[in-house]
Enzyme design. Sequence first.
Site, short mmCIF file in Angstrom:
data_model
loop_
_atom_site.label_atom_id
_atom_site.label_comp_id
_atom_site.label_asym_id
_atom_site.label_seq_id
_atom_site.Cartn_x
_atom_site.Cartn_y
_atom_site.Cartn_z
N GLU A 79 0.87 -1.31 -0.11
CA GLU A 79 0.09 -0.07 0.01
C GLU A 79 0.98 1.27 0.04
O GLU A 79 1.97 1.44 0.67
CB GLU A 79 -0.80 0.00 1.31
CG GLU A 79 -2.23 -0.53 1.35
CD GLU A 79 -2.69 -0.54 2.75
OE1 GLU A 79 -2.78 -1.47 3.53
OE2 GLU A 79 -3.02 0.69 2.98
N CYS A 92 3.05 8.47 1.33
CA CYS A 92 3.54 7.62 2.44
C CYS A 92 4.01 5.85 1.65
O CYS A 92 3.10 5.35 1.16
CB CYS A 92 2.46 7.23 3.73
SG CYS A 92 2.99 6.18 4.86
N CYS A 99 5.31 -7.23 7.65
CA CYS A 99 6.43 -6.69 8.54
C CYS A 99 6.44 -7.70 9.83
O CYS A 99 5.74 -8.33 10.47
CB CYS A 99 5.97 -5.30 9.36
SG CYS A 99 6.87 -4.23 10.54
N CYS A 103 4.54 -4.98 16.40
CA CYS A 103 3.76 -4.06 17.18
C CYS A 103 2.31 -4.39 17.34
O CYS A 103 1.71 -4.49 16.83
CB CYS A 103 4.07 -2.49 16.70
SG CYS A 103 5.75 -2.06 16.52
N CYS A 106 -0.39 -2.62 15.38
CA CYS A 106 -0.53 -2.22 14.21
C CYS A 106 -0.89 -3.29 13.43
O CYS A 106 -0.50 -4.35 13.42
CB CYS A 106 1.07 -1.85 13.93
SG CYS A 106 1.36 -1.61 12.26
N SER A 181 10.70 6.98 9.18
CA SER A 181 10.25 6.44 10.53
C SER A 181 10.68 5.05 11.02
O SER A 181 10.54 4.06 10.21
CB SER A 181 8.70 6.61 10.52
OG SER A 181 8.08 6.25 11.88
N SER A 204 9.43 5.83 16.47
CA SER A 204 8.17 5.44 16.94
C SER A 204 8.50 4.91 18.36
O SER A 204 8.99 4.01 18.54
CB SER A 204 7.63 4.13 16.18
OG SER A 204 7.31 4.95 15.02
N LEU A 205 7.95 6.11 19.50
CA LEU A 205 8.29 5.55 20.67
C LEU A 205 7.06 5.06 21.42
O LEU A 205 7.31 3.90 22.03
CB LEU A 205 8.51 6.97 21.37
CG LEU A 205 9.19 6.90 22.78
CD1 LEU A 205 10.54 6.27 22.70
CD2 LEU A 205 9.30 8.30 23.24
N CYS A 323 -2.38 1.89 8.74
CA CYS A 323 -1.16 1.46 7.92
C CYS A 323 -1.65 0.12 7.68
O CYS A 323 -1.85 -0.78 8.55
CB CYS A 323 0.01 1.36 8.70
SG CYS A 323 0.54 2.95 9.39
N1 SAH Z 1 8.02 0.54 11.29
C1 SAH Z 1 8.05 1.88 11.02
C2 SAH Z 1 7.42 2.75 10.03
C3 SAH Z 1 6.12 2.34 9.94
S1 SAH Z 1 4.89 2.51 10.76
C4 SAH Z 1 8.09 2.66 12.49
O1 SAH Z 1 7.57 1.73 13.31
O2 SAH Z 1 7.87 3.67 12.70
C5 SAH Z 1 4.66 4.41 10.75
C6 SAH Z 1 4.04 4.96 12.08
O3 SAH Z 1 2.72 4.60 12.14
C7 SAH Z 1 4.67 4.42 13.32
O4 SAH Z 1 4.83 5.12 14.36
C8 SAH Z 1 3.62 3.48 13.88
O5 SAH Z 1 3.69 3.09 15.30
C9 SAH Z 1 2.24 4.35 13.38
N2 SAH Z 1 1.14 3.37 13.46
C10 SAH Z 1 1.05 1.83 13.29
N3 SAH Z 1 -0.30 1.44 13.34
C11 SAH Z 1 -1.05 2.52 13.56
C12 SAH Z 1 -2.43 2.81 13.61
N4 SAH Z 1 -3.30 1.87 13.59
N5 SAH Z 1 -2.69 3.97 14.04
C13 SAH Z 1 -1.91 5.01 13.90
N6 SAH Z 1 -0.70 4.80 13.94
C14 SAH Z 1 -0.14 3.64 13.75
#
Ligand code: SAH
Length: 336
Positions: A79, A92, A99, A103, A106, A181, A204-205, A323
């Site tokens: 996507e 984006c 992946c 997380c 996600c 990111s 991404s914290l 995402c």
């Molecule tokens: N792997 C990388 C980049 C992809 S995710 C990362 O972790 O930064 C990009 C951002 O979207 C990250 O901050 C991730 O935590 C956030 N994200 C993932 N799922 C999400 C959701 N359902 N709603 C909002 N942000 C989300």
Amino acid sequence: MCEYALDHGWKSYRGHQIFQWLYRNRVFDIDEMTNVSKETREILKKDFIVNPLELIKKQVSHDGTTKFLFKTSDGALLESVMMVFDYGRSVCVSSQVGCNMGCAFCASGLTKKKRDLTSGEMVAQVMYVQKELDKDNLRLSHIVVMGTGEPFDNYDNVMNFLATVNHDRGLGIGSRHITISTCGIVPRIYDFANEHTQYNLAISLHAPNDELRDQLMPVNHAYPLKELMEAIQYYGKENNRRLTFEYILLKGVNDHPEHAKQLSKLLHGMNAYVNLIPYNAVDEKGFKSVTHDEAMVFYDLLMKNYVRCTIRKEHGNDIDAACGQLRIKEIKKEGI
Ligand code: SAH
């Protein structure tokens, strides 16, 4: 956009010509490169694919956010999302098929990583979106590597991709308009810091302590907060850059006033900036987003503790905005 780099021993002007066709004229068909001889075009056609992506689905939101679902030549789905801001248009980009970071909140990690995307497949996402915008004489101004995948788990291809779109003869998108990111792959943060590119880096914290971050982001077991903070501070110093942190507000999970306090302590003394992100609910995950008022309480607490932050505006919330959601839906439907 080319899939393989082969040395044909051609003069450099040939490369400039081809770049011009690819990135200025944006042709997808090598036969449209009319000032390149037929013989050369035949060689190019044999060795290269200009656009390795097929559009499967496109969704347009009322706010202009447009989601593209692509299929690669080996049948993988990925996507890309185009978003409209006051300052321009951003795409984006996905960096992997699926992946492995896992997380908890996600959608991307619902399917394990199938493979890394090539730099050509990442360039193609950008070029496809730019070609769509060309119809209205519009231009992409920003790129964020925030789609499915962990860019620092596919480091070389991502850096190669960005060098192409950033290049004057490529799309010429400025380094400061490009953001990567990462969930916090510490060794790659040092590599990135030492490259001294001007791309923006966002971390991404999502949690202010190891206990909670371990639960939300398994990468924290490998690279806990102390190591992550050291790496990001090294990057900041080495590149003289402000440090950007992303923090999704998950209702009842990481949005307690105590979390805001811990977060301000963690970032104390740093030139840091926190992007508070409204959560796009993912059916399979069970997390809930906070309301805008609840987000404002967290925001105020951070500001009171001298942490600069913003609340990210939601985009495309009437389409499958989170995402990887569109991709997951299609995988379920088709059983891919
Ligand atoms: N792997 C990388 C980049 C992809 S995710 C990362 O972790 O930064 C990009 C951002 O979207 C990250 O901050 C991730 O935590 C956030 N994200 C993932 N799922 C999400 C959701 N359902 N709603 C909002 N942000 C989300």
